[in-house]
Write a protein that holds these residues in place. Structure first.
Motif, PDB file in Angstrom:
ATOM      1  N   VAL A 130      10.824  -0.825 -10.439  1.00  0.00           N
ATOM      2  CA  VAL A 130       9.690  -0.264 -10.084  1.00  0.00           C
ATOM      3  C   VAL A 130       8.518  -1.230  -9.908  1.00  0.00           C
ATOM      4  O   VAL A 130       8.454  -1.759 -10.885  1.00  0.00           O
ATOM      5  CB  VAL A 130       9.307   1.016 -10.702  1.00  0.00           C
ATOM      6  N   GLU A 131       7.836  -1.330  -8.774  1.00  0.00           N
ATOM      7  CA  GLU A 131       6.718  -2.002  -8.678  1.00  0.00           C
ATOM      8  C   GLU A 131       5.233  -1.210  -8.529  1.00  0.00           C
ATOM      9  O   GLU A 131       5.576  -0.093  -7.896  1.00  0.00           O
ATOM     10  CB  GLU A 131       6.704  -2.757  -7.029  1.00  0.00           C
ATOM     11  N   VAL A 132       4.660  -1.544  -9.670  1.00  0.00           N
ATOM     12  CA  VAL A 132       3.301  -0.762  -9.714  1.00  0.00           C
ATOM     13  C   VAL A 132       2.073  -1.890  -9.362  1.00  0.00           C
ATOM     14  O   VAL A 132       2.036  -2.711  -9.873  1.00  0.00           O
ATOM     15  CB  VAL A 132       2.983  -0.271 -11.200  1.00  0.00           C
ATOM     16  N   LEU A 133       1.685  -1.524  -8.362  1.00  0.00           N
ATOM     17  CA  LEU A 133       0.295  -2.392  -7.800  1.00  0.00           C
ATOM     18  C   LEU A 133      -0.737  -1.389  -8.328  1.00  0.00           C
ATOM     19  O   LEU A 133      -1.113  -0.402  -7.537  1.00  0.00           O
ATOM     20  CB  LEU A 133       0.476  -2.733  -6.370  1.00  0.00           C
ATOM     21  N   ALA A 134      -1.717  -1.789  -9.022  1.00  0.00           N
ATOM     22  CA  ALA A 134      -2.887  -1.221  -9.701  1.00  0.00           C
ATOM     23  C   ALA A 134      -4.153  -1.951  -9.667  1.00  0.00           C
ATOM     24  O   ALA A 134      -4.274  -3.009  -9.927  1.00  0.00           O
ATOM     25  CB  ALA A 134      -2.423  -0.975 -11.036  1.00  0.00           C
ATOM     26  N   GLU A 135      -5.220  -1.223  -9.297  1.00  0.00           N
ATOM     27  CA  GLU A 135      -6.423  -1.751  -9.299  1.00  0.00           C
ATOM     28  C   GLU A 135      -7.509  -0.972  -9.973  1.00  0.00           C
ATOM     29  O   GLU A 135      -7.502   0.416 -10.045  1.00  0.00           O
ATOM     30  CB  GLU A 135      -7.054  -1.915  -7.722  1.00  0.00           C
ATOM     31  N   GLY A 136      -8.271  -1.513 -10.894  1.00  0.00           N
ATOM     32  CA  GLY A 136      -9.280  -0.952 -11.699  1.00  0.00           C
ATOM     33  C   GLY A 136      -9.772  -1.978 -12.629  1.00  0.00           C
ATOM     34  O   GLY A 136      -9.763  -3.233 -12.554  1.00  0.00           O
ATOM     35  N   ASP A 137     -10.717  -1.432 -13.582  1.00  0.00           N
ATOM     36  CA  ASP A 137     -11.240  -2.235 -14.471  1.00  0.00           C
ATOM     37  C   ASP A 137     -10.146  -2.649 -15.632  1.00  0.00           C
ATOM     38  O   ASP A 137      -9.054  -1.930 -15.721  1.00  0.00           O
ATOM     39  CB  ASP A 137     -12.534  -1.719 -15.364  1.00  0.00           C
ATOM     40  N   GLU A 138     -10.357  -3.898 -16.265  1.00  0.00           N
ATOM     41  CA  GLU A 138      -9.336  -4.248 -17.061  1.00  0.00           C
ATOM     42  C   GLU A 138      -9.010  -3.294 -18.256  1.00  0.00           C
ATOM     43  O   GLU A 138      -7.640  -3.299 -18.542  1.00  0.00           O
ATOM     44  CB  GLU A 138     -10.018  -5.611 -17.968  1.00  0.00           C
TER      45      GLU A 138
ATOM     46  N   GLY B 170      -8.580   6.557 -13.604  1.00  0.00           N
ATOM     47  CA  GLY B 170      -9.236   6.107 -12.449  1.00  0.00           C
ATOM     48  C   GLY B 170      -8.488   4.837 -12.044  1.00  0.00           C
ATOM     49  O   GLY B 170      -9.400   4.143 -11.255  1.00  0.00           O
ATOM     50  N   VAL B 171      -7.277   4.627 -12.002  1.00  0.00           N
ATOM     51  CA  VAL B 171      -6.708   3.434 -11.289  1.00  0.00           C
ATOM     52  C   VAL B 171      -6.082   3.770  -9.957  1.00  0.00           C
ATOM     53  O   VAL B 171      -5.940   4.885  -9.677  1.00  0.00           O
ATOM     54  CB  VAL B 171      -5.807   2.812 -12.204  1.00  0.00           C
ATOM     55  N   THR B 172      -6.364   2.915  -8.683  1.00  0.00           N
ATOM     56  CA  THR B 172      -5.955   3.137  -7.678  1.00  0.00           C
ATOM     57  C   THR B 172      -4.784   2.068  -7.455  1.00  0.00           C
ATOM     58  O   THR B 172      -4.337   0.987  -8.218  1.00  0.00           O
ATOM     59  CB  THR B 172      -6.997   2.836  -6.700  1.00  0.00           C
ATOM     60  N   GLY B 173      -4.110   2.461  -6.365  1.00  0.00           N
ATOM     61  CA  GLY B 173      -2.911   1.505  -5.870  1.00  0.00           C
ATOM     62  C   GLY B 173      -1.585   2.411  -5.711  1.00  0.00           C
ATOM     63  O   GLY B 173      -1.687   3.350  -5.053  1.00  0.00           O
ATOM     64  N   TYR B 174      -0.504   1.932  -6.146  1.00  0.00           N
ATOM     65  CA  TYR B 174       0.781   2.432  -5.497  1.00  0.00           C
ATOM     66  C   TYR B 174       1.979   2.182  -6.709  1.00  0.00           C
ATOM     67  O   TYR B 174       1.701   1.120  -7.349  1.00  0.00           O
ATOM     68  CB  TYR B 174       1.138   2.194  -4.130  1.00  0.00           C
ATOM     69  N   ALA B 175       2.909   2.899  -6.510  1.00  0.00           N
ATOM     70  CA  ALA B 175       4.156   2.926  -7.255  1.00  0.00           C
ATOM     71  C   ALA B 175       5.464   3.006  -6.323  1.00  0.00           C
ATOM     72  O   ALA B 175       5.355   3.814  -5.698  1.00  0.00           O
ATOM     73  CB  ALA B 175       4.380   3.607  -8.456  1.00  0.00           C
ATOM     74  N   ARG B 176       6.304   2.083  -6.309  1.00  0.00           N
ATOM     75  CA  ARG B 176       7.346   2.025  -5.419  1.00  0.00           C
ATOM     76  C   ARG B 176       8.579   1.616  -6.095  1.00  0.00           C
ATOM     77  O   ARG B 176       8.434   0.547  -6.702  1.00  0.00           O
ATOM     78  CB  ARG B 176       7.119   1.627  -4.075  1.00  0.00           C
ATOM     79  N   ASN B 177       9.723   2.103  -5.656  1.00  0.00           N
ATOM     80  CA  ASN B 177      10.944   1.770  -6.089  1.00  0.00           C
ATOM     81  C   ASN B 177      11.530   0.378  -5.092  1.00  0.00           C
ATOM     82  O   ASN B 177      11.264   0.348  -4.033  1.00  0.00           O
ATOM     83  CB  ASN B 177      12.048   2.655  -5.941  1.00  0.00           C
ATOM     84  N   LEU B 178      12.035  -0.294  -5.847  1.00  0.00           N
ATOM     85  CA  LEU B 178      12.561  -1.768  -5.280  1.00  0.00           C
ATOM     86  C   LEU B 178      13.971  -1.715  -5.078  1.00  0.00           C
ATOM     87  O   LEU B 178      14.818  -1.088  -5.921  1.00  0.00           O
ATOM     88  CB  LEU B 178      12.168  -3.157  -5.844  1.00  0.00           C
ATOM     89  N   ALA B 179      14.641  -2.321  -4.380  1.00  0.00           N
ATOM     90  CA  ALA B 179      16.081  -2.376  -4.080  1.00  0.00           C
ATOM     91  C   ALA B 179      16.769  -2.787  -5.249  1.00  0.00           C
ATOM     92  O   ALA B 179      18.007  -2.370  -5.550  1.00  0.00           O
ATOM     93  CB  ALA B 179      16.522  -3.266  -2.741  1.00  0.00           C
ATOM     94  N   ASP B 180      16.252  -3.504  -5.978  1.00  0.00           N
ATOM     95  CA  ASP B 180      17.249  -4.106  -7.170  1.00  0.00           C
ATOM     96  C   ASP B 180      16.896  -3.188  -8.548  1.00  0.00           C
ATOM     97  O   ASP B 180      17.343  -3.694  -9.542  1.00  0.00           O
ATOM     98  CB  ASP B 180      16.568  -5.324  -7.521  1.00  0.00           C
ATOM     99  N   GLY B 181      16.293  -2.092  -8.260  1.00  0.00           N
ATOM    100  CA  GLY B 181      16.296  -1.322  -9.309  1.00  0.00           C
ATOM    101  C   GLY B 181      15.258  -1.016 -10.299  1.00  0.00           C
ATOM    102  O   GLY B 181      14.846  -0.171 -11.132  1.00  0.00           O
TER     103      GLY B 181
END
Length: 91
Positions: free
Chosen positions: A44-52, A31-42
């Motif tokens: 992965v960035e995961v920006l996640a929103e949800g309860d702790e 039930g977490v929202t947000g995104y995952a994306r590749n970064l140029a340096d190899g």
């Protein structure tokens, strides 16, 4: 519970191993929202929103990742702000 936003920068063999798609599936289970994306340096960035509790479970999963991934390090940044995502996407 209060919603939190965490930014995870995942380093290791995490690109080209279905890391983002697997992270999306796990985030949706939790039930977490947000995104995952590749970064140029190899990484992965995961920006996640949800309860702790859900974010802790996602972080635990991120250390394992999908079968072909090899995670070496994760930087965790706990951020503030109002929730801004309705789902979890791959960018």
């Amino acid at each position: 519970m209060d919603q939190q936003r965490w930014r995870l920068l995942v380093a290791g063999r995490v690109q080209g191993v279905f890391y983002r798609a697997s992270a999306q599936a796990r985030a949706e289970e939790l039930g977490v929202t947000g995104y995952a994306r590749n970064l140029a340096d190899g990484r992965v960035e995961v920006l996640a929103e949800g309860d702790e509790q859900a974010l802790v479970q996602l972080l635990d999963w991120c250390w394992d990742g999908p079968p072909k991934a090899s995670v070496q390090h994760i930087d965790v940044e706990k951020m503030t702000g109002n929730p801004q995502f309705n789902d979890f996407r791959i960018q």
